[in-house]
Design a protein around this motif. Sequence first.
Motif, PDB file in Angstrom:
ATOM      1  N   THR A  24       0.830  -1.208   0.000  1.00 31.38           N
ATOM      2  CA  THR A  24       0.000   0.000   0.000  1.00 31.38           C
ATOM      3  C   THR A  24       0.858   1.249   0.000  1.00 31.38           C
ATOM      4  N   VAL A  25       1.940   1.239   0.796  1.00 33.93           N
ATOM      5  CA  VAL A  25       2.860   2.389   0.815  1.00 33.93           C
ATOM      6  C   VAL A  25       3.511   2.570  -0.561  1.00 33.93           C
ATOM      7  N   ALA A  26       3.858   1.465  -1.200  1.00 32.91           N
ATOM      8  CA  ALA A  26       4.432   1.554  -2.553  1.00 32.91           C
ATOM      9  C   ALA A  26       3.436   2.182  -3.524  1.00 32.91           C
ATOM     10  N   ARG A  27       2.171   1.826  -3.398  1.00 36.71           N
ATOM     11  CA  ARG A  27       1.157   2.424  -4.269  1.00 36.71           C
ATOM     12  C   ARG A  27       0.982   3.920  -3.989  1.00 36.71           C
ATOM     13  N   LEU A  28       1.166   4.334  -2.716  1.00 39.73           N
ATOM     14  CA  LEU A  28       1.104   5.764  -2.402  1.00 39.73           C
ATOM     15  C   LEU A  28       2.246   6.515  -3.074  1.00 39.73           C
ATOM     16  N   PHE A  29       3.451   5.946  -3.023  1.00 38.71           N
ATOM     17  CA  PHE A  29       4.578   6.574  -3.723  1.00 38.71           C
ATOM     18  C   PHE A  29       4.322   6.620  -5.230  1.00 38.71           C
ATOM     19  N   TRP A  30       3.699   5.574  -5.714  1.00 42.30           N
ATOM     20  CA  TRP A  30       3.342   5.532  -7.139  1.00 42.30           C
ATOM     21  C   TRP A  30       2.400   6.678  -7.491  1.00 42.30           C
ATOM     22  N   ALA A  31       1.405   6.900  -6.634  1.00 42.68           N
ATOM     23  CA  ALA A  31       0.448   7.982  -6.884  1.00 42.68           C
ATOM     24  C   ALA A  31       1.115   9.355  -6.822  1.00 42.68           C
ATOM     25  N   GLU A  32       2.187   9.485  -6.019  1.00 41.96           N
ATOM     26  CA  GLU A  32       2.894  10.756  -5.914  1.00 41.96           C
ATOM     27  C   GLU A  32       3.990  10.899  -6.956  1.00 41.96           C
ATOM     28  N   ARG A  33       4.111   9.933  -7.866  1.00 43.12           N
ATOM     29  CA  ARG A  33       5.091   9.967  -8.961  1.00 43.12           C
ATOM     30  C   ARG A  33       6.523   9.842  -8.451  1.00 43.12           C
ATOM     31  N   LYS A  34       6.706   9.204  -7.301  1.00 42.79           N
ATOM     32  CA  LYS A  34       8.052   8.924  -6.784  1.00 42.79           C
ATOM     33  C   LYS A  34       8.421   7.518  -7.234  1.00 42.79           C
ATOM     34  N   ILE A  35       8.951   7.432  -8.444  1.00 42.56           N
ATOM     35  CA  ILE A  35       9.091   6.154  -9.134  1.00 42.56           C
ATOM     36  C   ILE A  35      10.094   5.240  -8.426  1.00 42.56           C
ATOM     37  N   GLU A  36      11.271   5.771  -8.100  1.00 43.91           N
ATOM     38  CA  GLU A  36      12.309   4.923  -7.503  1.00 43.91           C
ATOM     39  C   GLU A  36      11.888   4.417  -6.132  1.00 43.91           C
ATOM     40  N   LYS A  37      11.289   5.290  -5.339  1.00 43.83           N
ATOM     41  CA  LYS A  37      10.826   4.856  -4.020  1.00 43.83           C
ATOM     42  C   LYS A  37       9.732   3.802  -4.151  1.00 43.83           C
ATOM     43  N   ALA A  38       8.824   3.991  -5.079  1.00 39.58           N
ATOM     44  CA  ALA A  38       7.763   3.006  -5.279  1.00 39.58           C
ATOM     45  C   ALA A  38       8.350   1.650  -5.669  1.00 39.58           C
TER      46      ALA A  38
END
Length: 921
Positions: free
Chosen positions: A829-843
């Motif tokens: 879920t946290v990875a999907r949040l980073f995905w939504a914020e366009r933080k690709i490497e963190k996701a």
Amino acid sequence: MASNKNKLAFLSMPAPASYVAGLGRGASGFTTRSDIGPAREGPSAEVIAEAQARRGEEPDVDPDQFQDPDNEYGLFAGTTYEADDEEADKIYEQVDRKMDSRRRARREAREEEELAKHRAERPKLQQQFADLKRGLAVVTDSEWENIPEVGNLTRRKRRRDERSFVVPDSIVVGDRAKGEYENSLDRRQQDHGGFETPADSGTLTNFVEIGQARDKILSLKLDQVSGTASTSGSASSIDPKGYLTSLDSQVIKTEAEIGDIKRARMLFDSLIKSNPKHAPGWIAAAALEEHAGRMVAARKLIKQGCEQCPKSDDVWLEAARLHQSDDAKVILANAVQHVGQSVKIWLAAADLEHDTKGKKRVLRRALEHIPNSVRLWKETVNLETSPADARILLSRAVEVIPLSVELWLALARLETPENAKGVLNKARKAVPTSHEIWIAAGRLIEQEAYAADLSEDKRGEELERVDKTLAAAVRALRAHGVLLTREQWLKEAERCEAEGAPSTCEAIVSATVAMDVEEEDRYTTWLGDAEAAEARGRVGTARAVLAYSLRVFPDRSGLWRRAADLEKAHGTRESLDKLLARAVECCPQAEVLWLMWAKEKWLGGDVPAAREVLEHAFDKNSESEQIWLAAVKLEAENGELEVARKLLVRARTVADTERIWMKSAVFERQQGQTELALKTVSTALLKYPKFAKLYIIQGQIYQAAQDYSTARAAYAAGLKAVPKNVTLWVMASRLEEADGKSIRARALVEKARLVNPKSDVLWAEAIGIEERSGAAAQGKALLARALQECPTSGILWSMAIWAEARPQRKARSVDALKKCADDPLVICTVARLFWAERKIEKARQWFDRAVSANPDIGDAWGWWLKFERQHGAAGGDKEVITRCIGAEPHHGLTWGPIAKDDKNRGKSINEILELVTAALQ
């Protein structure tokens, strides 16, 4: 005249005491505040005395307050001062002086102590700033001049003059036209019929001519400097072509740096004067001058250092570095006269030579002075281009330095295999405590075995000599008192593996892995050694440790499985097949090894071989449920449905377990034989009435046929028999939802939570019912209660994160990670949040974390694949698919229903992953 004078005299006379001006004319006069003083009463004498005491002031003493009011001049003013009075005064004065001399020392000491205490508590301003005043002594004139002017320190904005004046139009127009460029031709016709351009009027600046003039001036300056230098009789030190480049490379030092250099110069000057035999002081002083750009001073200083410390090779090396190549050669030649035994001096002298011949000459001269230097011999050998010459030099080197293992090994590498054996034997006799020589002997034998054209059996016999050599090495070294630890031997094994000697690596492990290990700790210790070696990437060492462990513990199925996993990850299919064949021979009752072997045969495309393996497995484990089901799956996946059905019938007779009955019912349902599947379930329920999955299959069959009442009865019977099974409650609730009875579904889940408290799955199902029925607020309230009862549930925290508004999701995810940091659902879920914020490497990192936390959750793989296809680089999705196939996930909120759907029967993991990825939203 007389009357006028009397009148003036009268006017100058003082007025009577009771005179009031104008009183005779009826005036009464008036009084002002200045005549009577302030209306408020001032402070009393006691208040004034108290304030003076607080300030430490002494009160003013009136000298007349002790006077006798009846005697104006004192108490004894009227008496006569006689001779006896004078004598008495002298006696009293002598007594006072005597008493004062007695108490003077104590009084003065007490006064000094009180004064010192007072000064410590309240020092004077000049004492407070005494250290700063002393520091002003070293301030230079330039620093005094650079002290900035005092600015506005009040932090108040100064009032600006707000006045403004009207600028004349002529100034505005003139200033606007001052920097203007003409970009069009003048339309005024000339006499010759042409146009007048602004260039002719001189309004444009010719930058080309300016640049040419600048270059001409610079070249003239360079020519002048060059001519001056040439006329003085010496070559010019200025390169006209590189002049500008050299100017750019100059580093301008600041005043602070110049001050630091001056202080350091004073310190080093004091050091070399107080201790002229201290070599590092001379080196540091010369380096300082070099840093300051004074190369002449640096060379002069280092020359003095060479004279003062002629036995220090560091001073000579620094002197050679500071001089040019030719001068450095002379310096090092002088150094050899004083420190001829210094290897560094000779190596530096060899480095100054530009050709190989000169280097050889210097190094051979060095070997005459220092014949026992290993480094000099190595440098000399490295300069030889011919192996024969290098071999001759090394032969001489090992004669001079017989204890150098490096030289012996270098000579052995240059010799032929036959001669290398003799060299190593001599080396072993010369240095009997060196394990490197024994390892080199083993590697030599291995090299010969692989270089020769031998059969597999012959090569195996040759490689056995490596094991014998290393075993003899351990015994010989122990006899000479050399006791290397297990860790040291294992590091040597890993080094041999890295250098391409796997047989020597295995021989070292076989000879030393059992050293210093207690008998009861051998299994865990060796397993840990293998895992550590694999983690470092040394697969050969890990394989050797496991091979030795299997020779000691051939009946440990867990050890065989660990070795099989290693071969599956890093070996070939043939090596894995051989290992599993040996494994089932040693552990015939280990069902997992038979299944792994059959699966590898099947994945390799050899279905008949897989059947043969399972037949052998039946012979050893006739009542094994897993083997029967594996055989059924093999036949069903390959289209042999009748064979699979017969195997199931036979398995129900031979093994007769609840899982076999359940698989039989599922098989019949997948083939469309609904009646036969229900009959099988009914028969199985008579034998195993407490097996919940049978009730679930029965209910699913009736639900698929739209027979909700019969399905409800099946679930009710199951809930009565197995009330603790959560999945059964969920299926019953979803049946009611499918029938349009959300109220009954909600009641069922409520009852299920009473029977199964603290079940996060039931709480999640209750929240889902509310959301699907449109009661989002009720669902959120249930979610809050659920988190209170199950504070570490990953599925509930994941739902809580998505239930929040977008700005609050990040804070909610922080709370979730604090409660359950290792839960794969929360991490995904946290990875999907980073995905939504366009933080690709963190996701990407968090998706990797999610699948590493639990690779069995298929939903995480699906989300990651979806992410990589949207934002990943080329080939990123293929890596995710490959890793997912290797992990073989089986669970997940979306993965489970899709994988168990009858329509997806027989599909591969790759195909299921694609379906899950498409279904995720």
